[in-house]
Design a protein around this motif. Structure first.
Motif, PDB file in Angstrom:
ATOM      1  N   ILE A  72       0.829  -1.205   0.000  1.00 47.46           N
ATOM      2  CA  ILE A  72       0.000   0.000   0.000  1.00 47.46           C
ATOM      3  C   ILE A  72       0.868   1.261   0.000  1.00 47.46           C
ATOM      4  O   ILE A  72       1.798   1.387   0.803  1.00 47.46           O
ATOM      5  CB  ILE A  72      -0.933   0.031   1.248  1.00 47.46           C
ATOM      6  CG1 ILE A  72      -1.775  -1.248   1.329  1.00 47.46           C
ATOM      7  CG2 ILE A  72      -1.816   1.276   1.256  1.00 47.46           C
ATOM      8  CD1 ILE A  72      -2.774  -1.441   0.216  1.00 47.46           C
ATOM      9  N   ILE A  73       0.561   2.166  -0.931  1.00 47.37           N
ATOM     10  CA  ILE A  73       1.238   3.470  -1.011  1.00 47.37           C
ATOM     11  C   ILE A  73       0.841   4.313   0.205  1.00 47.37           C
ATOM     12  O   ILE A  73      -0.328   4.364   0.577  1.00 47.37           O
ATOM     13  CB  ILE A  73       0.807   4.212  -2.303  1.00 47.37           C
ATOM     14  CG1 ILE A  73       1.349   3.507  -3.555  1.00 47.37           C
ATOM     15  CG2 ILE A  73       1.212   5.691  -2.272  1.00 47.37           C
ATOM     16  CD1 ILE A  73       2.800   3.696  -3.836  1.00 47.37           C
ATOM     17  N   ARG A  74       1.829   4.960   0.798  1.00 46.80           N
ATOM     18  CA  ARG A  74       1.539   5.848   1.929  1.00 46.80           C
ATOM     19  C   ARG A  74       1.976   7.267   1.601  1.00 46.80           C
ATOM     20  O   ARG A  74       3.046   7.481   1.049  1.00 46.80           O
ATOM     21  CB  ARG A  74       2.303   5.349   3.168  1.00 46.80           C
ATOM     22  CG  ARG A  74       1.499   5.450   4.436  1.00 46.80           C
ATOM     23  CD  ARG A  74       2.325   5.159   5.648  1.00 46.80           C
ATOM     24  NE  ARG A  74       3.026   6.383   6.013  1.00 46.80           N
ATOM     25  CZ  ARG A  74       4.203   6.428   6.607  1.00 46.80           C
ATOM     26  NH1 ARG A  74       4.839   5.352   6.898  1.00 46.80           N
ATOM     27  NH2 ARG A  74       4.766   7.571   6.895  1.00 46.80           N
ATOM     28  N   LYS A  75       1.126   8.219   1.934  1.00 47.44           N
ATOM     29  CA  LYS A  75       1.459   9.638   1.729  1.00 47.44           C
ATOM     30  C   LYS A  75       2.161  10.143   2.983  1.00 47.44           C
ATOM     31  O   LYS A  75       1.651   9.963   4.090  1.00 47.44           O
ATOM     32  CB  LYS A  75       0.160  10.410   1.474  1.00 47.44           C
ATOM     33  CG  LYS A  75       0.361  11.901   1.267  1.00 47.44           C
ATOM     34  CD  LYS A  75      -0.989  12.570   1.045  1.00 47.44           C
ATOM     35  CE  LYS A  75      -0.864  14.073   1.079  1.00 47.44           C
ATOM     36  NZ  LYS A  75      -2.164  14.731   0.949  1.00 47.44           N
ATOM     37  N   PRO A  76       3.320  10.784   2.828  1.00 46.28           N
ATOM     38  CA  PRO A  76       4.037  11.253   4.018  1.00 46.28           C
ATOM     39  C   PRO A  76       3.406  12.511   4.619  1.00 46.28           C
ATOM     40  O   PRO A  76       2.745  13.273   3.918  1.00 46.28           O
ATOM     41  CB  PRO A  76       5.429  11.571   3.472  1.00 46.28           C
ATOM     42  CG  PRO A  76       5.187  11.976   2.056  1.00 46.28           C
ATOM     43  CD  PRO A  76       4.016  11.148   1.589  1.00 46.28           C
ATOM     44  N   ILE A  77       3.610  12.701   5.907  1.00 48.93           N
ATOM     45  CA  ILE A  77       3.234  13.963   6.554  1.00 48.93           C
ATOM     46  C   ILE A  77       4.538  14.732   6.730  1.00 48.93           C
ATOM     47  O   ILE A  77       5.370  14.379   7.565  1.00 48.93           O
ATOM     48  CB  ILE A  77       2.551  13.712   7.916  1.00 48.93           C
ATOM     49  CG1 ILE A  77       1.265  12.897   7.701  1.00 48.93           C
ATOM     50  CG2 ILE A  77       2.239  15.025   8.613  1.00 48.93           C
ATOM     51  CD1 ILE A  77       0.688  12.292   8.943  1.00 48.93           C
ATOM     52  N   LEU A  78       4.719  15.739   5.910  1.00 49.65           N
ATOM     53  CA  LEU A  78       5.987  16.473   5.898  1.00 49.65           C
ATOM     54  C   LEU A  78       6.048  17.516   7.010  1.00 49.65           C
ATOM     55  O   LEU A  78       5.044  18.133   7.355  1.00 49.65           O
ATOM     56  CB  LEU A  78       6.181  17.181   4.549  1.00 49.65           C
ATOM     57  CG  LEU A  78       6.297  16.306   3.303  1.00 49.65           C
ATOM     58  CD1 LEU A  78       6.434  17.183   2.071  1.00 49.65           C
ATOM     59  CD2 LEU A  78       7.470  15.347   3.389  1.00 49.65           C
TER      60      LEU A  78
END
Length: 199
Positions: free
Chosen positions: A170-176
């Motif tokens: 699963i692709i995860r979006k980072p919290i920058l």
């Protein structure tokens, strides 16, 4: 970025985050690039399996770091481990055009449409499309393309952007970090930022 030629260099380069971190920590402590390379040559600070491999690692890590704007390098030590990994990935994207386009056209697209399941067919389709646009990519062997697919997957996993859940990738979006996001906006790095934000 447009000046960079497509390359399959990723097949022989690891994510090398620990090396990237060590190099940037030493830079932030005031050491110069030349001094760090001498330390590697003399004391194998990256714990490379051989001298030649150590030289390859330090040269690649230095190249990734030099590609980053100074203001981003300066905040490296203040960032969380996950954001430091993103910076390493950013360095790879800035020095490898084919990988950047993979991140922009595959990873970013998946975040935008919300289809976060990932498998090797997504990389295969990407490379087939690039083969139609570029003779250089078209001339890569099937074996090289397979190894590229493996390298890109490893980069995503090591950066924390691909996780295993219930037998699926699963692709995860980072919290920058907000300061990192702000610096990327300020330094004309919006195409790269759009990858991580899914915009």
């Amino acid at each position: 970025m447009k000046n960079l030629k497509y390359s399959a260099g990723a097949v022989s380069k690891g994510f090398w985050f620990q090396a990237f971190k060590k190099y940037n920590d030493l830079l932030n402590r005031g050491y110069k690039d030349k001094e760090i390379k001498e330390m590697q040559e003399k004391d194998n600070i990256l714990l490379a399996p051989s001298k030649s491999y150590g030289k390859k690692m330090i040269n690649e890590i230095a190249k990734r770091t030099k590609a980053l704007p100074d203001e981003i390098k300066d905040i490296f030590s203040r960032l969380t481990l996950s954001d430091q990994k993103i910076l390493n990935l950013l360095g790879i994207m800035m020095t490898d055009r084919l990988f950047f386009e993979f991140m922009y056209e595959v990873y970013r697209e998946k975040i935008i449409i919300g289809n976060l399941e990932f498998d090797n067919s997504h990389t295969r389709i990407f490379l087939n499309n690039k083969s139609e646009q570029s003779e250089r990519v078209a001339n890569l062997t099937l074996q090289t393309k397979k190894r590229l697919s493996g390298a890109y997957r490893t980069y995503l996993k090591d950066a924390g952007l691909l996780v295993e859940e219930g037998g699926l990738s699963i692709i995860r979006k980072p919290i920058l970090d907000m300061s990192l996001e702000a610096e990327m906006k300020n330094k004309g790095m919006y195409p790269y930022l759009k990858v991580f934000l899914g915009e």
